[in-house]
Design an enzyme around this catalytic site. Structure first.
Site, PDB file in Angstrom:
ATOM      1  N   ARG A  53       0.869  -1.177   0.000  1.00 27.00           N
ATOM      2  CA  ARG A  53       0.000   0.000   0.000  1.00 27.00           C
ATOM      3  C   ARG A  53       0.908   1.230   0.000  1.00 27.00           C
ATOM      4  O   ARG A  53       2.123   1.125   0.131  1.00 27.00           O
ATOM      5  CB  ARG A  53      -1.017  -0.001   1.152  1.00 27.00           C
ATOM      6  CG  ARG A  53      -0.750  -0.839   2.358  1.00 27.00           C
ATOM      7  CD  ARG A  53       0.320  -0.316   3.252  1.00 27.00           C
ATOM      8  NE  ARG A  53       0.132   1.098   3.466  1.00 27.00           N
ATOM      9  CZ  ARG A  53       1.055   1.952   3.723  1.00 27.00           C
ATOM     10  NH1 ARG A  53       2.315   1.582   3.810  1.00 27.00           N
ATOM     11  NH2 ARG A  53       0.799   3.213   3.902  1.00 27.00           N
ATOM     12  N   GLY A  54       0.283   2.399  -0.177  1.00 25.28           N
ATOM     13  CA  GLY A  54       1.074   3.607  -0.368  1.00 25.28           C
ATOM     14  C   GLY A  54       1.170   3.861  -1.867  1.00 25.28           C
ATOM     15  O   GLY A  54       1.520   2.959  -2.637  1.00 25.28           O
ATOM     16  N   ALA A  55       0.861   5.102  -2.257  1.00 21.27           N
ATOM     17  CA  ALA A  55       0.709   5.405  -3.690  1.00 21.27           C
ATOM     18  C   ALA A  55       1.923   4.989  -4.542  1.00 21.27           C
ATOM     19  O   ALA A  55       1.765   4.287  -5.556  1.00 21.27           O
ATOM     20  CB  ALA A  55       0.392   6.891  -3.851  1.00 21.27           C
ATOM     21  N   ARG A  90      -7.526  -0.050  -6.909  1.00 22.36           N
ATOM     22  CA  ARG A  90      -7.672   1.032  -5.936  1.00 22.36           C
ATOM     23  C   ARG A  90      -7.855   2.337  -6.726  1.00 22.36           C
ATOM     24  O   ARG A  90      -7.033   2.661  -7.581  1.00 22.36           O
ATOM     25  CB  ARG A  90      -6.448   1.108  -4.999  1.00 22.36           C
ATOM     26  CG  ARG A  90      -6.310  -0.153  -4.133  1.00 22.36           C
ATOM     27  CD  ARG A  90      -5.440   0.063  -2.924  1.00 22.36           C
ATOM     28  NE  ARG A  90      -6.065   0.944  -1.947  1.00 22.36           N
ATOM     29  CZ  ARG A  90      -5.424   1.417  -0.876  1.00 22.36           C
ATOM     30  NH1 ARG A  90      -4.151   1.105  -0.663  1.00 22.36           N
ATOM     31  NH2 ARG A  90      -6.045   2.215  -0.023  1.00 22.36           N
ATOM     32  N   GLN A 203      -1.945   2.808   9.823  1.00 25.65           N
ATOM     33  CA  GLN A 203      -0.663   2.918   9.107  1.00 25.65           C
ATOM     34  C   GLN A 203       0.394   3.617   9.959  1.00 25.65           C
ATOM     35  O   GLN A 203       1.586   3.511   9.695  1.00 25.65           O
ATOM     36  CB  GLN A 203      -0.858   3.685   7.792  1.00 25.65           C
ATOM     37  CG  GLN A 203      -1.541   2.888   6.690  1.00 25.65           C
ATOM     38  CD  GLN A 203      -3.031   3.093   6.672  1.00 25.65           C
ATOM     39  OE1 GLN A 203      -3.637   3.473   7.666  1.00 25.65           O
ATOM     40  NE2 GLN A 203      -3.662   2.853   5.534  1.00 25.65           N
ATOM     41  N   ASP A 243      -1.651  10.894  -2.043  1.00 31.42           N
ATOM     42  CA  ASP A 243      -2.038   9.855  -3.013  1.00 31.42           C
ATOM     43  C   ASP A 243      -2.372  10.440  -4.368  1.00 31.42           C
ATOM     44  O   ASP A 243      -2.361   9.745  -5.387  1.00 31.42           O
ATOM     45  CB  ASP A 243      -3.227   9.063  -2.485  1.00 31.42           C
ATOM     46  CG  ASP A 243      -2.805   8.247  -1.286  1.00 31.42           C
ATOM     47  OD1 ASP A 243      -2.776   8.812  -0.172  1.00 31.42           O
ATOM     48  OD2 ASP A 243      -2.442   7.077  -1.477  1.00 31.42           O
ATOM     49  N   ASN A 253      -5.069  12.826   0.467  1.00 32.48           N
ATOM     50  CA  ASN A 253      -4.231  11.906   1.264  1.00 32.48           C
ATOM     51  C   ASN A 253      -5.134  11.144   2.231  1.00 32.48           C
ATOM     52  O   ASN A 253      -6.359  11.326   2.233  1.00 32.48           O
ATOM     53  CB  ASN A 253      -3.140  12.702   2.003  1.00 32.48           C
ATOM     54  CG  ASN A 253      -2.085  11.803   2.633  1.00 32.48           C
ATOM     55  OD1 ASN A 253      -1.589  10.893   1.967  1.00 32.48           O
ATOM     56  ND2 ASN A 253      -1.758  12.016   3.890  1.00 32.48           N
ATOM     57  N   LYS A 254      -4.524  10.317   3.026  1.00 27.98           N
ATOM     58  CA  LYS A 254      -5.259   9.452   3.959  1.00 27.98           C
ATOM     59  C   LYS A 254      -6.281  10.234   4.783  1.00 27.98           C
ATOM     60  O   LYS A 254      -6.013  11.355   5.214  1.00 27.98           O
ATOM     61  CB  LYS A 254      -4.230   8.764   4.869  1.00 27.98           C
ATOM     62  CG  LYS A 254      -4.787   7.807   5.893  1.00 27.98           C
ATOM     63  CD  LYS A 254      -5.665   6.738   5.299  1.00 27.98           C
ATOM     64  CE  LYS A 254      -4.982   5.923   4.229  1.00 27.98           C
ATOM     65  NZ  LYS A 254      -5.920   5.097   3.450  1.00 27.98           N
TER      66      LYS A 254
HETATM   67  O1  MRU Z   1      -4.438   3.308   2.039  1.00 30.71           O
HETATM   68  P1  MRU Z   1      -2.943   3.422   1.937  1.00 30.71           P
HETATM   69  O2  MRU Z   1      -2.231   2.816   3.096  1.00 30.71           O
HETATM   70  O3  MRU Z   1      -2.433   2.933   0.606  1.00 30.71           O
HETATM   71  O4  MRU Z   1      -2.717   4.990   2.004  1.00 30.71           O
HETATM   72  C1  MRU Z   1      -1.413   5.514   2.008  1.00 30.71           C
HETATM   73  C2  MRU Z   1      -1.368   6.980   2.177  1.00 30.71           C
HETATM   74  O5  MRU Z   1      -2.368   7.640   2.272  1.00 30.71           O
HETATM   75  C3  MRU Z   1      -0.024   7.611   2.119  1.00 30.71           C
HETATM   76  O6  MRU Z   1       0.067   8.690   2.994  1.00 30.71           O
HETATM   77  C4  MRU Z   1       0.199   8.096   0.683  1.00 30.71           C
HETATM   78  O7  MRU Z   1       0.033   7.022  -0.208  1.00 30.71           O
HETATM   79  C5  MRU Z   1       1.522   8.668   0.464  1.00 30.71           C
HETATM   80  S1  MRU Z   1       2.732   7.381   0.490  1.00 30.71           S
HETATM   81  C6  MRU Z   1       4.219   8.011   0.085  1.00 30.71           C
END
Ligand code: MRU
Length: 370
Positions: A53-55, A90, A203, A243, A253-254
């Site tokens: 996970r993470g963009a 996603r 996270q 993201d 973002n999250k």
């Molecule tokens: O749902 P996730 O865990 O994939 O979400 C991740 C985030 O929101 C991060 O902050 C974002 O992807 C930036 S990662 C460098």
């Protein structure tokens, strides 16, 4: 980054097995497990179910997924179908679409027999590029941290707050929001990081695990603590990841990031976003109106995953039986609440002009297709 003294990236190619290896993040921070992805199906499941996970990491995984598929079937139909299937996993993180379009555009004109090799080379390129982008973000962010440190008495820590995990686990290496922290710590700048728990998927526990492994002082706090900490003058700077950021600098973002930005503005705390250029969506202007927000399973809010005292890793229910959960996974922080965007080319205002000044060729290309 290092785990138990050994250097890892969050994903790597195993030539002997002809497979992608990943750190299976479902088990962290309780257990460090490595998983092997051999097929497109393995990769779509790993992205959808958040083994990765993470963009930026989602984008890199998708590129390797294309390579795995091309090794099985390099036809036009397989290429297009793989892209569509991966893209549906996603919806919010734009790095997924960016990586898939880049792969498809590069592979489509090639003779079918050369596509497997080219796809793998491109996946390696995308992964290496991500690590390098993050290193540069780290350098630009480090300058901001040093400036805060210069106003403190020697030895007094710079106090940062971050939300979610925008660390090396969310990227290929180093992380985006964490890269300035790692570089600052390694340069001897004393730090203390407030790490938001980031319900429902916690996270923040990944961020805490990362920072702890690197020896960076931090406190793991509930999501609701940020406003209070800022009011008390305990936060010098917020740094988060993203993201998807629009061409005028609205930051998706999250979930919960927006509330941090509001609290930061009310308390005059600088609010920075670490932004690798593949996370800029040049096709979109208004983040609130145009970015699709992923709605995840309600069970993620009604249950939590953790380690029991007996050592097992289990889900427990926290909401009453029958409670309905609502689970929007991301939110949008409008550009006027963002102090600056830390990109691999430098720091700019969260505005169309700021981004266009750093990325003129991409802004111009987007203008032509608009
Ligand atoms: O749902 P996730 O865990 O994939 O979400 C991740 C985030 O929101 C991060 O902050 C974002 O992807 C930036 S990662 C460098």
């Amino acid at each position: 980054m290092k785990v138990d003294g050994r250097h890892y990236r969050s994903l790597w190619w195993d030539d002997d097995a002809g497979a992608l290896r990943i750190i299976d993040q479902r088990w962290l921070p309780h257990d460090f497990r490595i998983a092997e992805l051999r097929t497109l199906d393995d990769c779509t499941a790993a992205i959808r179910d958040m083994w990765v996970r993470g963009a930026p990491l989602i984008g890199a995984t998708a590129a390797y997924a294309m390579a795995l598929r091309m090794a099985e079937d390099p036809s036009d139909a397989a290429l297009d179908l793989a892209r569509d299937r991966l893209r549906a996993t996603r919806p919010t993180a734009v790095n997924l679409r960016w990586a898939l379009d880049r792969c498809r555009d590069a592979l489509r004109p090639l003779p079918v027999r050369t596509r497997a090799e080219a796809a793998l080379a491109l996946a390696h390129e995308i992964a290496d590029e991500d690590a390098e982008i993050n290193r540069r973000i780290g350098e630009h962010g480090l300058a901001l941290i040093r400036e805060i440190a210069s106003r403190k008495t020697p030895g007094e820590p710079v106090r940062l707050l971050t939300h979610c995990n925008a660390g090396w686990l969310a990227t290929v290496d180093l992380g985006t929001a964490t890269s300035p922290m790692y570089l600052a710590h390694d340069a001897g700048v004393p730090l203390h990081v407030w790490v938001d728990e980031t319900r429902p998927r916690n996270q923040g526990a990944l961020t805490s695990w990362e920072l702890g492994s690197h020896g960076i002082r931090h406190s793991y706090v509930v999501d609701n603590a940020g406003g209070h900490l800022m009011q008390r003058g305990l936060v010098d700077m917020v740094i988060v990841g993203t993201d998807r950021t629009t061409r005028r600098g609205d930051v998706c973002n999250k979930i919960g990031t927006y509330l941090k930005a509001l609290a930061a503005r009310d308390n005059a705390v600088p609010f920075y976003v670490a932004l690798p250029s593949p996370t800029i969506d040049w096709t979109v202007e208004d983040g609130l109106a145009e970015i699709p927000i992923e709605e995840r399973a309600p069970r993620e809010t009604t249950h939590v995953l953790g380690r029991t005292e007996a050592g097992g890793i289990e889900h427990v229910q926290v909401a009453p039986e029958g409670a309905e959960g609502g689970n929007p996974a991301f939110d949008v922080t409008p550009n006027h609440l963002v102090t600056g965007l830390i990109t691999e080319r430098g720091v700019c205002d969260a505005s169309a002009e700021g981004l266009a000044a750093l990325f003129p060729e991409r802004a111009a290309a987007a203008g032509k297709t608009a």
